[in-house]
Design an enzyme around this catalytic site. Structure first.
Site, PDB file in Angstrom:
ATOM      1  N   SER A  65       0.874  -1.023  -0.154  1.00 35.88           N
ATOM      2  CA  SER A  65      -0.163   0.158  -0.004  1.00 35.88           C
ATOM      3  C   SER A  65       0.720   1.403   0.101  1.00 35.88           C
ATOM      4  O   SER A  65       0.410   2.374  -0.258  1.00 35.88           O
ATOM      5  CB  SER A  65      -1.027   0.065   1.039  1.00 35.88           C
ATOM      6  OG  SER A  65      -2.173  -0.751   0.976  1.00 35.88           O
ATOM      7  N   LYS A  68       0.605   3.182  -3.098  1.00 29.98           N
ATOM      8  CA  LYS A  68      -0.431   4.090  -3.308  1.00 29.98           C
ATOM      9  C   LYS A  68      -0.169   5.646  -3.226  1.00 29.98           C
ATOM     10  O   LYS A  68      -0.858   6.384  -4.109  1.00 29.98           O
ATOM     11  CB  LYS A  68      -1.650   3.625  -2.473  1.00 29.98           C
ATOM     12  CG  LYS A  68      -2.201   2.328  -2.595  1.00 29.98           C
ATOM     13  CD  LYS A  68      -3.092   2.013  -1.472  1.00 29.98           C
ATOM     14  CE  LYS A  68      -3.531   0.722  -1.503  1.00 29.98           C
ATOM     15  NZ  LYS A  68      -4.409   0.046  -0.364  1.00 29.98           N
ATOM     16  N   TYR A 193      -1.726  -3.327 -10.939  1.00 26.05           N
ATOM     17  CA  TYR A 193      -1.861  -2.945  -9.700  1.00 26.05           C
ATOM     18  C   TYR A 193      -1.110  -3.838  -8.769  1.00 26.05           C
ATOM     19  O   TYR A 193      -0.299  -3.508  -7.855  1.00 26.05           O
ATOM     20  CB  TYR A 193      -3.340  -3.134  -9.169  1.00 26.05           C
ATOM     21  CG  TYR A 193      -3.458  -2.909  -7.697  1.00 26.05           C
ATOM     22  CD1 TYR A 193      -3.318  -1.584  -7.028  1.00 26.05           C
ATOM     23  CD2 TYR A 193      -3.658  -4.038  -6.816  1.00 26.05           C
ATOM     24  CE1 TYR A 193      -3.793  -1.602  -5.877  1.00 26.05           C
ATOM     25  CE2 TYR A 193      -3.942  -3.879  -5.502  1.00 26.05           C
ATOM     26  CZ  TYR A 193      -3.768  -2.526  -5.075  1.00 26.05           C
ATOM     27  OH  TYR A 193      -3.765  -2.382  -3.691  1.00 26.05           O
ATOM     28  N   TYR A 245      -4.530   3.613   7.132  1.00 26.02           N
ATOM     29  CA  TYR A 245      -6.124   3.064   7.138  1.00 26.02           C
ATOM     30  C   TYR A 245      -7.026   3.421   8.053  1.00 26.02           C
ATOM     31  O   TYR A 245      -6.855   4.650   8.482  1.00 26.02           O
ATOM     32  CB  TYR A 245      -5.993   1.687   7.184  1.00 26.02           C
ATOM     33  CG  TYR A 245      -5.017   0.952   6.371  1.00 26.02           C
ATOM     34  CD1 TYR A 245      -4.463   1.091   4.873  1.00 26.02           C
ATOM     35  CD2 TYR A 245      -4.008   0.153   7.090  1.00 26.02           C
ATOM     36  CE1 TYR A 245      -3.551   0.489   4.263  1.00 26.02           C
ATOM     37  CE2 TYR A 245      -3.025  -0.610   6.429  1.00 26.02           C
ATOM     38  CZ  TYR A 245      -2.704  -0.294   5.339  1.00 26.02           C
ATOM     39  OH  TYR A 245      -1.463  -0.891   4.499  1.00 26.02           O
ATOM     40  N   VAL A 263       1.075  -3.707   4.002  1.00 26.40           N
ATOM     41  CA  VAL A 263       0.788  -5.256   4.399  1.00 26.40           C
ATOM     42  C   VAL A 263       2.150  -6.002   4.447  1.00 26.40           C
ATOM     43  O   VAL A 263       2.179  -7.020   5.021  1.00 26.40           O
ATOM     44  CB  VAL A 263      -0.244  -6.118   3.931  1.00 26.40           C
ATOM     45  CG1 VAL A 263      -1.745  -5.522   4.402  1.00 26.40           C
ATOM     46  CG2 VAL A 263      -0.304  -6.058   2.312  1.00 26.40           C
TER      47      VAL A 263
HETATM   48  N1  GLN Z   1      -1.562  -5.218  -2.591  1.00 23.57           N
HETATM   49  C1  GLN Z   1      -2.352  -5.344  -1.160  1.00 23.57           C
HETATM   50  C2  GLN Z   1      -3.624  -5.499  -1.463  1.00 23.57           C
HETATM   51  O1  GLN Z   1      -3.966  -4.795  -2.428  1.00 23.57           O
HETATM   52  C3  GLN Z   1      -1.964  -3.726  -0.527  1.00 23.57           C
HETATM   53  C4  GLN Z   1      -2.759  -3.852   0.664  1.00 23.57           C
HETATM   54  C5  GLN Z   1      -2.071  -3.410   1.904  1.00 23.57           C
HETATM   55  O2  GLN Z   1      -0.919  -2.884   1.641  1.00 23.57           O
HETATM   56  N2  GLN Z   1      -2.800  -2.770   2.729  1.00 23.57           N
HETATM   57  O3  GLN Z   1      -4.323  -6.019  -0.846  1.00 23.57           O
END
Ligand code: GLN
Length: 309
Positions: A65, A68, A193, A245, A263
């Site tokens: 994430s 992003k 993605y 988050y 994550v």
């Molecule tokens: N690639 C992960 C997903 O889309 C990224 C999510 C994350 O790092 N919270 O689930």
């Protein structure tokens, strides 16, 4: 005065590491499940080029994430703010990062913000280029420039592992396609993605990205803008309001710096005007943030008064 030596940092790492046992490595992406939950490393990158670090600093981690924020920076530069915010909102959410619930409750099925998965899929969709290869390369080039490391690439095993199992992200993407937020082939979008999320680097590279954000988009080596100041400002604002988050409120109170987690256990932090931080600690808390990484930031913030607030 901020922490100036790797020894000082090492002591904080030893203290923060005590909580790894209360967390768990993410395994919904099977490749990530192979990480060692006991690891914790940190690098801090100063504008004058000095770095301090503790832990296994060579270890490469995938951005997940954290990517992003950078894809957001790229589409803001590609498309401008008006276009981008027609396709993704600016509001935090109290829901988990992969939740689908809110989309159905909104008048327009526009994802609430670019840091949750639905919003990030919408952002990745907006990356310009002929095909997945060119769009990924444009994102990689931006990341390579921010890190000043032109070897950076994505991890094929992690990308494939997520692509093979991304049922929930496919659901989000199809929902957004139904509501015309996205209009490309969903397998193609998921290909881009999952490669974006699997871009990998070490903590030092991650800290340099944090530093570029901390310095309003300026490259610390040559003083040139990699990102326009306004783009850096928007990204940092999202890092404060949505970067952790649905734990962003507590993080703002306890730590008080712009930061983004993933994550994989990575956290990228930007202490405005001062330095960038890269952390890796794969044992996660229930909300999907590095448990020891957050503890470490809490200790740093308390000891050295880092909070912006
Ligand atoms: N690639 C992960 C997903 O889309 C990224 C999510 C994350 O790092 N919270 O689930």
């Amino acid at each position: 005065m901020f922490c100036q030596s790797s020894d000082e940092l090492n002591e904080l790492v030893i203290e923060a590491k005590k909580c790894v046992k209360h967390g768990k490595v993410a395994d919904y992406i099977p490749e990530l499940g192979k990480a060692n939950p006991n690891e914790l490393s940190i690098a801090i990158y100063y504008p004058n080029g000095n770095c301090i670090s503790a832990g296994d600093i060579e270890r490469k981690i995938t951005l997940q994430s954290i990517s992003k924020v950078i894809s957001l920076a790229l589409v803001l530069m590609d498309r401008g703010t008006d276009y981008v915010f027609k396709h993704v909102g600016m509001e935090p959410t109290g829901d988990p990062f992969n939740s689908i619930a809110r989309l159905e409750m909104m008048d327009v099925a526009k994802p609430l913000n670019p840091m949750i998965n639905a919003g990030a899929l919408s952002v990745t969709h907006m990356i310009q280029g002929e095909d997945v290869k060119e769009r990924l390369q444009r994102l990689l080039t931006l990341i390579q420039t921010m890190t000043n490391n032109f070897e950076i690439n994505y991890n094929e095993n992690v990308a494939q592992s997520e692509f093979d199992t991304a049922y929930l992200n496919r659901s989000l993407a199809y929902f957004l396609k139904q509501h015309r937020i996205i209009d490309e082939d969903i397998e193609q979008l998921l290909d881009l993605y999952t490669k974006q999320c699997a871009i990998e680097m070490n903590c030092l590279d991650l800290a340099r990205i944090g530093l570029v954000f901390a310095m309003d988009g300026i490259d610390p080596d040559n003083g040139k803008h990699i990102l326009p100041a306004d783009v850096a400002r928007i990204c940092k604002t999202f890092m404060v309001t949505c970067g952790m988050y649905n734990a962003s409120g507590e993080f703002a109170i306890k730590i008080g710096i712009p930061a983004k987690s993933g994550v994989s256990g990575g956290i990228m932090g930007a202490v405005p005007g001062k330095f960038g931080i890269g952390i890796f600690g794969p044992s996660l808390d229930q909300k999907g943030n590095s448990i020891a990484g957050i503890k470490l930031l809490e200790l740093l913030s308390k000891n050295y008064r880092l909070s912006m607030f």
